[in-house]
Motif scaffolding. Structure first.
Motif, PDB file in Angstrom:
ATOM      1  N   PRO A  99       0.812  -1.235   0.000  1.00 38.62           N
ATOM      2  CA  PRO A  99       0.000   0.000   0.000  1.00 38.62           C
ATOM      3  C   PRO A  99       0.841   1.279   0.000  1.00 38.62           C
ATOM      4  N   SER A 100       1.991   1.244   0.630  1.00 38.76           N
ATOM      5  CA  SER A 100       2.828   2.452   0.689  1.00 38.76           C
ATOM      6  C   SER A 100       3.463   2.804  -0.659  1.00 38.76           C
ATOM      7  N   ALA A 101       3.279   1.937  -1.659  1.00 37.80           N
ATOM      8  CA  ALA A 101       3.791   2.229  -3.003  1.00 37.80           C
ATOM      9  C   ALA A 101       2.741   2.940  -3.861  1.00 37.80           C
ATOM     10  N   ALA A 102       1.515   3.038  -3.349  1.00 38.32           N
ATOM     11  CA  ALA A 102       0.440   3.669  -4.117  1.00 38.32           C
ATOM     12  C   ALA A 102       0.713   5.162  -4.289  1.00 38.32           C
ATOM     13  N   PRO A 103       0.282   5.715  -5.416  1.00 38.87           N
ATOM     14  CA  PRO A 103       0.501   7.150  -5.633  1.00 38.87           C
ATOM     15  C   PRO A 103      -0.322   8.009  -4.676  1.00 38.87           C
ATOM     16  N   PHE A 104       0.177   9.197  -4.416  1.00 38.91           N
ATOM     17  CA  PHE A 104      -0.533  10.222  -3.656  1.00 38.91           C
ATOM     18  C   PHE A 104      -0.703  11.371  -4.643  1.00 38.91           C
ATOM     19  N   THR A 105      -1.882  11.482  -5.216  1.00 34.33           N
ATOM     20  CA  THR A 105      -2.100  12.332  -6.382  1.00 34.33           C
ATOM     21  C   THR A 105      -2.418  13.790  -6.033  1.00 34.33           C
ATOM     22  N   VAL A 106      -2.424  14.611  -7.064  1.00 28.71           N
ATOM     23  CA  VAL A 106      -2.829  16.009  -6.904  1.00 28.71           C
ATOM     24  C   VAL A 106      -4.279  16.061  -6.449  1.00 28.71           C
ATOM     25  N   GLU A 107      -5.096  15.134  -6.923  1.00 30.00           N
ATOM     26  CA  GLU A 107      -6.500  15.096  -6.471  1.00 30.00           C
ATOM     27  C   GLU A 107      -6.583  14.797  -4.976  1.00 30.00           C
ATOM     28  N   ASP A 108      -5.709  13.905  -4.483  1.00 33.08           N
ATOM     29  CA  ASP A 108      -5.647  13.659  -3.036  1.00 33.08           C
ATOM     30  C   ASP A 108      -5.299  14.958  -2.307  1.00 33.08           C
TER      31      ASP A 108
END
Length: 185
Positions: free
Chosen positions: A132-141
């Protein structure tokens, strides 16, 4: 070296010619980062099929690692990509692979290299990236979490680019005026 090499230096320089550098700086400023945690890093290294207690090898070619490669680029098209300086976005890498991989994905780069143990390398990378820590953290987030602040940040970026363009235009006028004045002497 040949005399034609001087051509690259004999041309007008533009501040906006460095816009991609500034875009990358703004995007990188948004990029999240992990604090160093020996346990998390060691776990990630083990997921890559390596021993965290030993010297590390390049995940792509197997040579001795000398640097860290961002698996996913932090900046794409001048915008933050959703990936940053995160443990699960950094892999040990030799200098050659880090320089030559360029904009290719890790899968594309493995295909180019085609090492004899390519399937093992692919499996190690997939395991490494499956957490899970590899998932992106997006601009939408970011927009959901801090909409006003993100909006202000993006406005500041646009203002910086507007000022850079204005400075380029002024530099053109100054240079042309100064050249004419100098030639008239």
């Amino acid at each position: 070296m040949r005399i034609n090499g001087i051509k690259d230096h004999l041309r007008k320089q533009k501040i906006m010619g460095k816009k991609s550098t500034f875009s990358a700086a703004f995007a990188s400023a948004l990029a999240p980062f992990d604090k160093f945690d020996n346990v998390s890093v060691a776990e990630a290294i083990r997921d890559l099929g390596q021993n965290p207690e030993r010297d590390l090898n390049c995940v792509y070619c197997g040579d001795t690692a000398a640097t860290w490669d961002h698996v996913h680029r932090r900046v794409i098209g001048g915008e933050y990509s959703g990936y940053g300086h995160r443990i699960r976005n950094l892999v040990p890498c030799c200098r050659s692979c880090n320089e030559r991989k360029g904009k290719r994905t890790w899968e594309e780069w493995l295909d180019v290299l085609s090492p004899p143990d390519i399937e093992e390398r692919r499996n190690n990378m997939r395991r490494f990236l499956s957490k899970p820590s590899a998932a992106p953290f997006t601009v939408e987030d970011m927009r959901r979490a801090a909409p006003r602040e993100l909006s202000e940040f993006l406005e500041i970026r646009q203002e910086v680019f507007r000022l850079m363009k204005k400075a380029d235009d002024l530099a053109d006028v100054i240079r042309e005026t100064a050249i004419k004045a100098h030639s008239a002497r």
